[in-house]
Design an enzyme around this catalytic site. Structure first.
Site, PDB file in Angstrom:
ATOM      1  N   HIS A  51       0.825  -1.226   0.000  1.00 55.98           N
ATOM      2  CA  HIS A  51       0.000   0.000   0.000  1.00 55.98           C
ATOM      3  C   HIS A  51       0.858   1.275   0.000  1.00 55.98           C
ATOM      4  CE1 HIS A  51      -3.153  -2.820   1.068  1.00 55.98           C
ATOM      5  NE2 HIS A  51      -2.454  -3.210   2.123  1.00 55.98           N
ATOM      6  N   SER A  74       1.581  -0.311  -5.463  1.00 55.17           N
ATOM      7  CA  SER A  74       0.707  -0.600  -4.337  1.00 55.17           C
ATOM      8  C   SER A  74       0.229  -2.042  -4.461  1.00 55.17           C
ATOM      9  CB  SER A  74      -0.485   0.355  -4.345  1.00 55.17           C
ATOM     10  OG  SER A  74      -1.086   0.340  -3.072  1.00 55.17           O
ATOM     11  N   SER A  79      -5.647   1.644  -2.384  1.00 63.23           N
ATOM     12  CA  SER A  79      -4.976   2.035  -1.135  1.00 63.23           C
ATOM     13  C   SER A  79      -3.930   3.132  -1.287  1.00 63.23           C
ATOM     14  CB  SER A  79      -4.336   0.809  -0.483  1.00 63.23           C
ATOM     15  OG  SER A  79      -3.317   0.295  -1.315  1.00 63.23           O
ATOM     16  N   ASP A 141       3.304  -7.569   0.028  1.00 60.45           N
ATOM     17  CA  ASP A 141       2.188  -7.503   0.977  1.00 60.45           C
ATOM     18  C   ASP A 141       1.015  -8.220   0.316  1.00 60.45           C
ATOM     19  OD1 ASP A 141      -0.006  -6.891   2.557  1.00 60.45           O
ATOM     20  OD2 ASP A 141       0.583  -4.810   2.887  1.00 60.45           O
ATOM     21  N   GLU A 203       4.645  -9.189   4.226  1.00 56.79           N
ATOM     22  CA  GLU A 203       4.023  -8.372   5.258  1.00 56.79           C
ATOM     23  C   GLU A 203       2.818  -9.011   5.944  1.00 56.79           C
ATOM     24  OE1 GLU A 203       4.900  -5.373   6.309  1.00 56.79           O
ATOM     25  OE2 GLU A 203       3.105  -4.433   7.119  1.00 56.79           O
ATOM     26  N   ASN A 228       4.991 -11.008   8.949  1.00 54.14           N
ATOM     27  CA  ASN A 228       3.704 -10.956   9.651  1.00 54.14           C
ATOM     28  C   ASN A 228       3.791 -11.584  11.037  1.00 54.14           C
ATOM     29  OD1 ASN A 228       0.685 -10.516   9.593  1.00 54.14           O
ATOM     30  ND2 ASN A 228       0.777 -12.722   9.974  1.00 54.14           N
ATOM     31  N   LYS A 233       4.722  -7.390  14.770  1.00 56.46           N
ATOM     32  CA  LYS A 233       3.895  -7.080  13.593  1.00 56.46           C
ATOM     33  C   LYS A 233       2.460  -7.520  13.851  1.00 56.46           C
ATOM     34  CE  LYS A 233       2.003  -6.944   9.448  1.00 56.46           C
ATOM     35  NZ  LYS A 233       0.631  -7.361   9.231  1.00 56.46           N
ATOM     36  N   ASP A 237       0.099  -4.409  14.524  1.00 52.70           N
ATOM     37  CA  ASP A 237      -0.501  -3.859  13.303  1.00 52.70           C
ATOM     38  C   ASP A 237      -1.878  -4.480  13.061  1.00 52.70           C
ATOM     39  OD1 ASP A 237      -1.175  -4.249  10.497  1.00 52.70           O
ATOM     40  OD2 ASP A 237       0.838  -3.716   9.881  1.00 52.70           O
ATOM     41  N   ASN A 238      -1.926  -5.819  13.019  1.00 53.29           N
ATOM     42  CA  ASN A 238      -3.201  -6.475  12.696  1.00 53.29           C
ATOM     43  C   ASN A 238      -4.253  -6.147  13.743  1.00 53.29           C
ATOM     44  OD1 ASN A 238      -1.035  -7.611  11.306  1.00 53.29           O
ATOM     45  ND2 ASN A 238      -2.020  -9.601  11.075  1.00 53.29           N
ATOM     46  N   CYS A 242      -5.920  -2.218  13.204  1.00 48.91           N
ATOM     47  CA  CYS A 242      -7.316  -2.331  12.757  1.00 48.91           C
ATOM     48  C   CYS A 242      -8.267  -1.713  13.774  1.00 48.91           C
ATOM     49  CB  CYS A 242      -7.679  -3.790  12.482  1.00 48.91           C
ATOM     50  SG  CYS A 242      -6.828  -4.433  11.016  1.00 48.91           S
ATOM     51  N   HIS A 348      -7.455  -9.286   3.371  1.00 46.74           N
ATOM     52  CA  HIS A 348      -6.606  -8.802   2.279  1.00 46.74           C
ATOM     53  C   HIS A 348      -7.291  -8.754   0.917  1.00 46.74           C
ATOM     54  CE1 HIS A 348      -2.739  -7.574   0.732  1.00 46.74           C
ATOM     55  NE2 HIS A 348      -3.009  -8.307  -0.333  1.00 46.74           N
ATOM     56  N   HIS A 402      -3.534   2.124   8.658  1.00 47.56           N
ATOM     57  CA  HIS A 402      -3.086   2.230  10.053  1.00 47.56           C
ATOM     58  C   HIS A 402      -2.239   3.487  10.257  1.00 47.56           C
ATOM     59  CE1 HIS A 402      -4.580  -1.692  10.171  1.00 47.56           C
ATOM     60  NE2 HIS A 402      -3.480  -2.401  10.289  1.00 47.56           N
ATOM     61  N   SER A 410       5.795  -2.562  12.263  1.00 43.27           N
ATOM     62  CA  SER A 410       5.770  -3.495  11.132  1.00 43.27           C
ATOM     63  C   SER A 410       6.951  -3.251  10.208  1.00 43.27           C
ATOM     64  CB  SER A 410       4.495  -3.299  10.316  1.00 43.27           C
ATOM     65  OG  SER A 410       3.377  -3.358  11.143  1.00 43.27           O
ATOM     66  N   GLN A 414      10.292  -5.137   8.622  1.00 39.86           N
ATOM     67  CA  GLN A 414      10.570  -5.280   7.180  1.00 39.86           C
ATOM     68  C   GLN A 414      12.017  -4.922   6.872  1.00 39.86           C
ATOM     69  OE1 GLN A 414       9.289  -6.517   4.580  1.00 39.86           O
ATOM     70  NE2 GLN A 414       7.072  -6.580   4.800  1.00 39.86           N
TER      71      GLN A 414
HETATM   72  P1  NAI Z   1      -5.837 -14.825  11.443  1.00 42.70           P
HETATM   73  O1  NAI Z   1      -5.528 -16.129  10.817  1.00 42.70           O
HETATM   74  O2  NAI Z   1      -5.209 -14.446  12.735  1.00 42.70           O
HETATM   75  O3  NAI Z   1      -7.419 -14.662  11.637  1.00 42.70           O
HETATM   76  C1  NAI Z   1      -8.388 -15.039  10.723  1.00 42.70           C
HETATM   77  C2  NAI Z   1      -9.506 -15.743  11.511  1.00 42.70           C
HETATM   78  O4  NAI Z   1     -10.612 -15.989  10.649  1.00 42.70           O
HETATM   79  C3  NAI Z   1      -9.059 -17.084  12.061  1.00 42.70           C
HETATM   80  O5  NAI Z   1      -9.233 -17.114  13.470  1.00 42.70           O
HETATM   81  C4  NAI Z   1      -9.961 -18.084  11.352  1.00 42.70           C
HETATM   82  O6  NAI Z   1     -10.289 -19.193  12.171  1.00 42.70           O
HETATM   83  C5  NAI Z   1     -11.177 -17.244  11.018  1.00 42.70           C
HETATM   84  N1  NAI Z   1     -11.973 -17.737   9.889  1.00 42.70           N
HETATM   85  C6  NAI Z   1     -11.568 -18.353   8.749  1.00 42.70           C
HETATM   86  N2  NAI Z   1     -12.622 -18.649   7.969  1.00 42.70           N
HETATM   87  C7  NAI Z   1     -13.721 -18.199   8.619  1.00 42.70           C
HETATM   88  C8  NAI Z   1     -15.106 -18.208   8.312  1.00 42.70           C
HETATM   89  N3  NAI Z   1     -15.571 -18.754   7.193  1.00 42.70           N
HETATM   90  N4  NAI Z   1     -15.958 -17.645   9.207  1.00 42.70           N
HETATM   91  C9  NAI Z   1     -15.519 -17.110  10.368  1.00 42.70           C
HETATM   92  N5  NAI Z   1     -14.205 -17.078  10.708  1.00 42.70           N
HETATM   93  C10 NAI Z   1     -13.317 -17.617   9.845  1.00 42.70           C
HETATM   94  O7  NAI Z   1      -5.501 -13.733  10.332  1.00 42.70           O
HETATM   95  P2  NAI Z   1      -5.343 -12.148  10.576  1.00 42.70           P
HETATM   96  O8  NAI Z   1      -3.932 -11.831  10.834  1.00 42.70           O
HETATM   97  O9  NAI Z   1      -6.389 -11.728  11.526  1.00 42.70           O
HETATM   98  O10 NAI Z   1      -5.648 -11.610   9.099  1.00 42.70           O
HETATM   99  C11 NAI Z   1      -6.944 -11.712   8.516  1.00 42.70           C
HETATM  100  C12 NAI Z   1      -6.893 -11.055   7.128  1.00 42.70           C
HETATM  101  O11 NAI Z   1      -6.626  -9.658   7.268  1.00 42.70           O
HETATM  102  C13 NAI Z   1      -5.787 -11.580   6.220  1.00 42.70           C
HETATM  103  O12 NAI Z   1      -6.260 -11.576   4.892  1.00 42.70           O
HETATM  104  C14 NAI Z   1      -4.685 -10.550   6.378  1.00 42.70           C
HETATM  105  O13 NAI Z   1      -3.783 -10.563   5.305  1.00 42.70           O
HETATM  106  C15 NAI Z   1      -5.487  -9.283   6.468  1.00 42.70           C
HETATM  107  N6  NAI Z   1      -4.878  -8.133   7.134  1.00 42.70           N
HETATM  108  C16 NAI Z   1      -5.445  -6.919   6.845  1.00 42.70           C
HETATM  109  C17 NAI Z   1      -4.969  -5.771   7.436  1.00 42.70           C
HETATM  110  C18 NAI Z   1      -5.568  -4.459   7.094  1.00 42.70           C
HETATM  111  O14 NAI Z   1      -4.988  -3.428   7.422  1.00 42.70           O
HETATM  112  N7  NAI Z   1      -6.719  -4.411   6.469  1.00 42.70           N
HETATM  113  C19 NAI Z   1      -3.854  -5.802   8.396  1.00 42.70           C
HETATM  114  C20 NAI Z   1      -3.356  -7.133   8.672  1.00 42.70           C
HETATM  115  C21 NAI Z   1      -3.865  -8.240   8.060  1.00 42.70           C
END
Ligand code: NAI
Length: 481
Positions: A51, A74, A79, A141, A203, A228, A233, A237-238, A242, A348, A402, A410, A414
Site C-alpha cells: 500500500h 501498491s 490504497s 504484501d 508483510e 507478519n 507485527k 498492526d493487525n 485495525c 486482504h 493504520h 511493522s 521489514q
Molecule cells: P488470522 O488467521 O489471525 O485470523 C483469521 C480468523 O478468521 C481465524 O481465526 C480463522 O479461524 C477465522 N476464519 C476463517 N474462515 C472463517 C469463516 N468462514 N468464518 C468465520 N471465521 C473464519 O488472520 P489475521 O492476521 O487476523 O488476518 C486476517 C486477514 O486480514 C488476512 O487476509 C490478512 O492478510 C489481512 N490483514 C489486513 C490488514 C488491514 O490493514 N486491512 C492488516 C493485517 C492483516
C-alpha cells in the site's frame, strides 16, 4: 526516471505529511541512524508491492538511506495515497519538474489491468549497458509480486501460459493475459527475474499463507521471511492498527452512528480482535463468527456473542469480514440483510464477500454514492445494502490505513528482514523464516521511549532463576503473547 502516479503537484503536501509521520516512526528513524552510514542494502534492488501510503513512504526512504535502489507499486487498487506517491517520486531533493526520488507506479483507483501493469514495472529495471536488469529483492504484501514471478516461471517451464478460459475469476484472467503477453515477448524473462531474486519479505497473513503453501508443494523459488509473524507485527498492526482504522473507514464512508447498532465481525484472529474492539469502543453490540473453537472461545470470554452469520444476518447493521478466507458472506446472505445495512471487508482480498456474485448480471443494481461507497439494490425486494471499497479492505480504501506509530513496528521488521536476507544469503536457504526473537524484542524496545514506558531490569539472580539472559530473549519461541 520512469514512474506513473496521479499528480506530482501533490508532492509538497505529501512531504509535509511524511515529515509528521517520521516523528511517529521511531523504529524506522533508528534504522536510519544505525545503518545509514554502513549502507547494508547497497546493491539491493528492492521491488516493493505494498500500500503506497505516507507510512510506506517513510519505509521506502529508509531503504534508500540504507543503500537500496527501490521501485514501488501498491498491493491494492484503492490504497494509494496520491500525495504520498508524488512525494516519493519527487524525493527529498527534487521538484515536480525535476523529480529525484524513487520510481513509483501507483495511484488511487487503478483498474485491475493497470494494477498488474504496475506490478510488472517494479520487477523489471530496464536495460542497462545492453543487459536486462531485474529486481533482486521483493518486499511484498499479500504475495502478488511473488506470485507473478512464480506463475511466470511455471509458464516458461511449460512453454505456455494458462488458457484464458481456465481462469477462475476476472482478475485471474488478467494475470493469465499478462503471462501470455510476456511469454510472447520472451521465453525466459521470469526465469531470469527469479534467478536474480535473493529473497522476499512478506508483510501479511494472506501472503504468508501463500508462501507456506508453495514451500509445502516444493515450488518456492527463493527464501522468504514471514514478517507478519514477528510478534511486533501481527500482534500490533493487525490488532491495534485495525482497532484504529476499521471505524475510520466506516465513518469516512458512511458517517452512520455506530453506537447501539448490531455489528458482526467474521473471524476473531488478530484483525478480528482489533476490529471487534474498535466497534465495541463506539458502543456497537458486537457479534463474532468463527470456525476455530479456540478463537470462538476467546471471543466469548472477551464478552462477545458468538454465533453463525445465518443466525444474525437479519439483525446486523454492519458486517465486517476479517478472515482471509473466501465466500464468507454470500449473495444469498446479502439479500437477507437489513435495508441500508453496511458490509465491509478488512481482510486482504475482495473474495471474502462474494463480490463477483453480487456483480453478476441481474442480481442487483449499483449506484455509486462517492468513490469506494456503493449502494446495491436487489430488484425483488427493493432492499439496498451499502458496500464499501467494492469488497476490498475498507481501512485502506475508505480511510488511510493504520497510523504511523503502529506501522513503524511493522516496517522496522521489514527493514531488518531485508537486511537479513540480503546480507546473509548463506543463512537462508530456500524456505520460510521468521526473524529471531532478539530482533522482535529490539523492535518493541525502539518504540517504548516515545510512549514514556519504563522497563523493569531483570537482576542477575532473577535471570538465573528464570534461566534467561538479562538482555533477552525473554520468552521461548513457543510463547504466544
Ligand atoms: P488470522 O488467521 O489471525 O485470523 C483469521 C480468523 O478468521 C481465524 O481465526 C480463522 O479461524 C477465522 N476464519 C476463517 N474462515 C472463517 C469463516 N468462514 N468464518 C468465520 N471465521 C473464519 O488472520 P489475521 O492476521 O487476523 O488476518 C486476517 C486477514 O486480514 C488476512 O487476509 C490478512 O492478510 C489481512 N490483514 C489486513 C490488514 C488491514 O490493514 N486491512 C492488516 C493485517 C492483516
Amino acid at each position: 526516471m520512469d514512474y506513473k502516479v496521479a499528480d506530482l503537484s501533490l508532492a509538497d503536501y505529501g512531504r509535509t505529511e511524511i515529515t509528521l509521520a517520521e516523528h511517529e516512526m521511531p523504529g524506522l528513524v533508528a534504522m536510519r541512524e544505525r545503518y545509514g552510514k554502513d549502507k547494508p542494502l547497497r546493491g539491493a534492488r528492492v521491488a516493493g508491492s505494498l500500500h503506497m501510503t505516507i507510512q510506506t513512504a517513510v519505509l521506502i526512504e529508509t531503504l534508500v538511506d540504507l543503500g537500496a535502489e527501490v521501485r514501488w507499486a501498491s498491493c491494492n487498487i484503492f490504497s494509494t495515497q496520491d500525495h504520498a506517491a508524488a512525494a516519493v517520486v519527487v524525493g527529498r531533493d527534487g521538484t515536480p519538474e525535476d523529480p529525484q526520488g524513487v520510481p513509483v507506479f501507483a495511484w488511487k483507483g487503478e483498474s485491475l489491468q493497470e494494477y498488474w501493469w504496475c506490478t510488472q514495472q517494479i520487477l523489471d529495471w530496464g536495460v542497462v549497458d545492453g543487459e536486462n536488469v531485474f529486481a533482486n529483492m521483493i518486499l511484498d504484501d499479500g504475495g502478488d509480486a511473488t506470485m507473478l514471478v512464480h506463475l511466470g516461471v511455471e509458464a516458461e517451464k511449460k512453454g505456455e501460459a494458462p488458457a484464458l478460459d481456465s481462469a477462475k475469476s476476472a482478475e485471474q484472467r488478467i494475470v493469465f493475459e499478462v503471462l501470455q503477453a510476456s511469454l510472447a515477448a520472451s521465453k525466459d524473462r521470469w526465469t531470469q527475474v527469479a534467478a536474480e531474486i535473493r529473497g522476499v519479505t512478506e508483510e501479511t497473513t494472506t501472503g504468508v499463507h501463500r508462501l507456506y503453501e508453495m514451500m509445502r508443494e516444493g515450488s518456492l523459488l527463493f527464501p522468504a521471511i514471514n514478517v507478519n509473524d514477528s510478534v511486533t507485527k501481527s500482534k500490533f498492526d493487525n490488532k491495534y492498527g485495525c482497532r484504529h482504522s476499521l471505524i475510520d473507514g466506516i465513518n469516512r464512508a458512511t458517517d452512520v452512528l455506530i453506537g447501539g447498532k448490531v455489528a458482526v465481525v467474521c473471524g476473531y484472529g488478530d484483525v478480528g480482535k482489533g476490529s471487534a474492539e474498535s466497534l465495541r469502543g463506539q458502543g456497537a453490540r458486537v457479534v463474532v463468527t468463527e470456525i476455530d473453537p479456540i478463537c470462538a472461545l476467546q471471543a466469548a470470554m472477551d464478552g462477545y456473542q458468538v454465533t453463525t452469520l445465518d443466525d444474525v444476518i437479519g439483525q446486523a447493521d454492519i458486517i465486517v469480514t476479517a478472515t482471509g478466507n473466501r465466500d464468507v458472506v454470500t449473495v444469498e446472505q446479502m439479500k437477507q440483510m437489513k435495508h441500508q445495512a453496511i458490509i465491509a471487508n478488512i481482510g486482504h482480498f475482495d473474495n471474502e464477500i462474494d463480490m463477483a456474485g453480487l456483480e453478476a448480471d441481474g442480481v442487483a443494481s449499483r449506484k455509486t454514492v462517492k468513490p469506494q461507497v456503493d449502494v446495491w439494490t436487489f430488484p425483488e425486494t427493493q432492499k439496498s445494502i451499502i458496500v464499501l471499497s467494492e469488497g476490498r479492505l475498507t481501512n485502506l480504501g475508505n480511510a488511510t490505513g493504520h497510523p504511523s506509530f503502529v506501522m513503524s513496528n511493522s516496517f522496522t521488521n521489514q527493514v531488518l528482514a531485508q537486511i537479513e536476507i540480503f546480507t546473509k544469503p548463506q543463512d537462508y536457504p530456500v524456505g520460510v523464516y521468521v526473524l529471531p526473537k532478539h530482533l522482535d524484542e529490539e523492535v518493541a524496545r525502539l518504540h517504548l521511549g516515545a510512549l514514556g514506558v519504563k522497563l523493569t531490569t531483570l537482576s542477575d539472580d532473577q535471570a538465573a532463576y528464570l534461566g534467561i539472559p538479562t538482555s533477552g530473549p525473554y520468552k521461548s519461541d513457543e510463547y504466544r503473547y
